[in-house]
Design a protein around this motif. Sequence first.
Motif, mmCIF file in Angstrom:
data_model
loop_
_atom_site.group_PDB
_atom_site.id
_atom_site.type_symbol
_atom_site.label_atom_id
_atom_site.label_comp_id
_atom_site.label_asym_id
_atom_site.label_seq_id
_atom_site.Cartn_x
_atom_site.Cartn_y
_atom_site.Cartn_z
ATOM 1 N N THR A 134 0.832 -1.202 0.000
ATOM 2 C CA THR A 134 0.000 0.000 0.000
ATOM 3 C C THR A 134 0.867 1.253 0.000
ATOM 4 O O THR A 134 1.841 1.349 0.762
ATOM 5 N N TYR A 135 0.476 2.196 -0.865
ATOM 6 C CA TYR A 135 1.079 3.528 -0.863
ATOM 7 C C TYR A 135 0.043 4.510 -0.341
ATOM 8 O O TYR A 135 -1.088 4.554 -0.838
ATOM 9 N N ASP A 136 0.422 5.285 0.656
ATOM 10 C CA ASP A 136 -0.444 6.343 1.181
ATOM 11 C C ASP A 136 0.007 7.686 0.634
ATOM 12 O O ASP A 136 1.216 7.939 0.489
ATOM 13 N N PHE A 137 -0.963 8.560 0.360
ATOM 14 C CA PHE A 137 -0.695 9.942 -0.012
ATOM 15 C C PHE A 137 -1.124 10.836 1.141
ATOM 16 O O PHE A 137 -2.236 10.675 1.682
ATOM 17 N N GLU A 138 -0.276 11.763 1.499
ATOM 18 C CA GLU A 138 -0.603 12.747 2.518
ATOM 19 C C GLU A 138 -0.385 14.146 1.952
ATOM 20 O O GLU A 138 0.593 14.373 1.230
ATOM 21 N N VAL A 139 -1.297 15.050 2.275
ATOM 22 C CA VAL A 139 -1.130 16.448 1.881
ATOM 23 C C VAL A 139 -0.798 17.255 3.134
ATOM 24 O O VAL A 139 -1.188 16.895 4.245
ATOM 25 N N TYR A 140 -0.093 18.357 2.895
ATOM 26 C CA TYR A 140 0.328 19.164 4.037
ATOM 27 C C TYR A 140 -0.729 20.204 4.364
ATOM 28 O O TYR A 140 -1.176 20.965 3.500
ATOM 29 N N SER A 141 -1.128 20.209 5.617
ATOM 30 C CA SER A 141 -2.102 21.177 6.115
ATOM 31 C C SER A 141 -1.332 22.326 6.767
ATOM 32 O O SER A 141 -0.768 22.174 7.860
ATOM 33 N N ALA A 142 -1.281 23.458 6.069
ATOM 34 C CA ALA A 142 -0.363 24.530 6.451
ATOM 35 C C ALA A 142 -0.671 25.159 7.803
ATOM 36 O O ALA A 142 0.240 25.532 8.535
ATOM 37 N N ALA A 143 -1.943 25.320 8.133
ATOM 38 C CA ALA A 143 -2.288 25.944 9.410
ATOM 39 C C ALA A 143 -2.089 24.986 10.576
ATOM 40 O O ALA A 143 -1.667 25.380 11.665
ATOM 41 N N GLN A 144 -2.409 23.716 10.357
ATOM 42 C CA GLN A 144 -2.210 22.732 11.423
ATOM 43 C C GLN A 144 -0.757 22.281 11.510
ATOM 44 O O GLN A 144 -0.351 21.675 12.498
#
Length: 427
Positions: free
Chosen positions: A338-348
Amino acid sequence: MLQVATIEKEFDRCVKGLQKRGIEGAEILLKDALTLDEQRKKMQGELDEVLHTSNKLAKEIGLLFQQGKKEQAEKAKTQTSELKRKSKSLGEELNSIELSLNKLLYNIPNIPHETVPPGKSEEDNEVIKLSDDNKPNLGAHKKPHWQLIEEFDIVDFDLGNKVSGAGFPFYKKQGARLVRGMINYFLDKAAEAGYEEVQPPVLINESSGIGTGQLPDKEGQMYHVEANDLYLIPTAEVPITNMYRDVILKEDQLPIKHAGHTPCFRREAGSWGAHVRGLNRLHQFDKVEIVQVVEPSKSYEVLDQMVAHVEELIQSLGLPYRILRLCAGDLGFTSVLTYDFEVYSAAQEKWLEVSSVSNFETFQANRLKLRIKKSDGKKELAHTLNGSALALPRIMAAILENYQAGDHINMPDVLHPYLGFKEIRKS
């Protein structure tokens, strides 16, 4: 579900794979499966022999009566009755052994691919790609999405709590249009990539849950409608893949590519602290799913294609992202890789998972009895794969936070034609 033949032929690899997952007593578990299978084969052999003898006698009885050998015929009838009682008993024993074997196999997870890193939790996942550093500098505008949705009045958690409970938000005004726009955009991109759209039911029966491995593994995480013995789906993967339960496909039908949008329902038992605030974790959320059924020799090539598709989606939204290869301890029950994708949450200032793309090899197909009929007439189990393309709440959270600009929130360029607006402003 693992094939007994695979356990037998690749016993050491299977043991090491389960140990890599942290399964205690892996060797004993697999030996128990092989022992039950030996008992099954022995019992099946005895039953087949009894049935063969019974059928042979049944044919002889008619001939004996025709030849006037009544006494011999009556004796044969008595033998036949005894054999029927024995076959019934053997059949019940065989059924009991098969149930025990299946129950055991249903609770054994898939064997990780050799590239899956060791590890016990998400902290041990391997980052294989990090996008160019384009994390926005928010300056004085830095607000987490739960503040933004309240200020711009686009999501209402209190109303959702009133009507349903925590984790069931109402999307409103431009927030609702943003959700709809993202769904349409993701579906259109899937269609461009050759996926045929389906809109499946969101309730499934037990057989469907078993077929794709949600049952019995994730029973406690699924909503169960007891009156009808149906389950609310955790992902569109389940009904879409089950379209091919008990199906034999021809080679020229492959690959099968489907995309579908559904609401997804997850009980998500656990803590509900600040780290899962706002849109970070919900009981109901929308997701576009992509599913493929392919020939075994092509499944890893297809996995790479699906990863590339998801990456292109996230890139088009202008969000910072990273791709992780999940470690054995964090790997899903049914997955090989499995490959997971994560996006960066700039405020958190944190990474949010928005997609998982997985290859299950034959694990689901074996449960589903999903086979391919080759040109030479032989049959083999298919390989199944699926991916989130994409899950909406955390994508929405990242867009709101990363694109915030004080008195308004800009929208990614690719969504403008789907939204009818380029920015969210306070009404």
